[in-house]
Design an enzyme around this catalytic site. Structure first.
Site, PDB file in Angstrom:
ATOM      1  N   HIS A 197      46.937  29.790  45.303  1.00 46.32           N
ATOM      2  CA  HIS A 197      46.224  30.725  44.612  1.00 46.32           C
ATOM      3  C   HIS A 197      47.175  32.038  44.504  1.00 46.32           C
ATOM      4  CE1 HIS A 197      43.415  32.540  41.995  1.00 46.32           C
ATOM      5  NE2 HIS A 197      43.144  33.672  42.826  1.00 46.32           N
ATOM      6  N   ASP A 221      46.196  25.055  43.571  1.00 48.67           N
ATOM      7  CA  ASP A 221      45.042  26.511  43.857  1.00 48.67           C
ATOM      8  C   ASP A 221      43.779  25.779  43.951  1.00 48.67           C
ATOM      9  OD1 ASP A 221      43.469  28.698  43.024  1.00 48.67           O
ATOM     10  OD2 ASP A 221      45.017  29.373  41.454  1.00 48.67           O
ATOM     11  N   SER A 268      44.557  36.225  39.074  1.00 50.32           N
ATOM     12  CA  SER A 268      43.208  35.915  39.166  1.00 50.32           C
ATOM     13  C   SER A 268      42.400  36.631  38.319  1.00 50.32           C
ATOM     14  CB  SER A 268      43.057  36.309  40.751  1.00 50.32           C
ATOM     15  OG  SER A 268      41.825  35.455  41.092  1.00 50.32           O
TER      16      SER A 268
END
Length: 272
Positions: free
Chosen positions: A246, A219, A92
Site C-alpha cells: 500500500h 495492496d 490512499s
C-alpha cells in the site's frame, strides 16, 4: 503560436512543482524518500501536513468536517499565483483531498495523481461510493483503536490502526526502517470528518483536470480489485502499475518517482 502550443512548450521547458498529500494517519514525513529523489533531480517539491496530521497538533477528535481537515491544502493552493500550476499527488485517503482541490482549483492543477488512492468524483456522497472507496479490512478482525469525542453514543471521531497489524496491512513489502518510522509517527485519523467528504460542486470543471491512477499490485488495504472499481467508475486518462504494497513511497520509491515524471511528461505533450 496558438495558446495550446505555447502552454505545451512552456511545460516542456519548466520542471513541474510536485505537491504531495499523505493518507490517513500519515503526514508530510511519509514522502521523505520521494522528496529527496525528486529534489535531487531538480524538481520543486512540497509535502503538506493536513489538519491534525504530522506536526500539526490539532486534536483529531475536534476535526468534524472534511473542509477543516483539508484546509492546509486549500490554503496552499489559494496562495499560489493564478498562473502557477502544480502536480498534485495523493496517497490512499489523500485522494479525497486531491479531488476536493480539483473541484475548487481546477486551473491550478496541471495533473492529479492518485497513488493507491480513494478516487471518487463526488467523494462519499452515496452508499455505493462508500462501498467503492472505503477499505474493506474486515478479514483482519478488530484492527482499529477508536475514540468517541462526541460521546459514547455517537459515531467515532478518530481511529488509529493497532500497532500489531500495521506492517501486515500497510507495509508488507516495505523496509523495516520505514515500518519502524511509521510506527513512531502515525497519528489517529479524524474519521468523523472523512465520512463527510462530499463534493457536489464543480462537476464539470473537475473533468478539466488531467488525472492518472497508480495501481499498487500487492495492496492489502485498498486491494487491486477495489482500485479497479474506482478506475472503472471514473476512468482516468492513464493507469500505471507498480509492484508494491500500500506504500510505494517506502517499498518502491525509485519506480514511483519514474512513474510520476512519466505521467507529467505524457500530459506535457497533450494540448489543453
Amino acid at each position: 503560436m496558438r495558446e495550446s502550443e505555447y502552454r505545451m512548450a512552456e511545460r516542456e521547458l519548466k520542471k513541474p512543482h510536485f505537491v504531495f498529500i499523505h493518507g490517513a494517519g500519515g503526514g508530510s514525513w511519509c514522502w521523505y524518500k520521494i522528496k529527496c529523489l525528486m529534489y535531487n533531480s531538480g524538481y520543486t517539491v512540497t509535502c503538506l501536513d493536513l489538519k491534525g496530521a504530522g506536526i500539526d497538533l490539532s486534536d483529531p477528535n475536534k476535526i468534524l468536517s472534511f473542509d477543516e481537515y483539508n484546509k492546509p491544502l486549500i490554503d496552499f493552493l489559494s496562495s499560489l499565483p493564478d498562473h502557477e500550476q502544480v502536480v498534485l499527488v495523493g496517497h490512499s485517503a489523500g485522494g479525497l483531498s486531491v479531488t476536493d482541490a480539483s473541484h475548487k482549483f481546477p486551473k491550478k492543477i496541471a495533473l492529479a495523481v492518485y497513488v493507491a488512492a480513494t478516487m471518487l468524483k463526488h467523494g462519499f456522497s452515496t452508499e455505493q461510493d462508500v462501498k467503492d472507496g472505503a477499505p474493506d479490512v474486515s478479514e483482519f478482525g478488530d484492527m482499529y483503536d477508536l475514540e468517541f469525542g462526541l460521546g459514547p453514543d455517537q459515531p467515532p471521531t478518530s481511529a488509529i490502526v493497532k500497532k500489531e497489524v500495521e506492517r501486515k496491512l500497510f507495509y508488507n513489502m516495505s523496509p523495516i526502517e520505514d515500518v519502524t518510522l511509521a510506527s513512531m509517527l502515525l497519528r489517529p485519523t479524524p474519521v468523523y470528518a472523512f465520512q463527510r467528504a462530499e463534493f457536489k460542486e464543480g462537476t464539470e470543471v473537475v473533468e478539466k483536470v488531467p488525472r492518472v491512477y497508480i495501481k499498487t499490485m500487492y495492496d492489502r488495504i485498498v486491494k487491486p480489485e477495489r482500485q479497479d472499481r474506482m478506475i472503472a467508475k471514473w476512468p482516468p486518462s492513464n493507469v500505471y502499475l507498480i509492484e508494491s504494497d500500500h506504500s510505494p513511497n517506502f517499498s518502491n520509491p525509485f519506480v514511483l518517482c519514474g512513474i510520476l515524471v512519466n505521467a507529467y511528461a505524457s500530459i506535457s505533450h497533450t494540448p489543453t
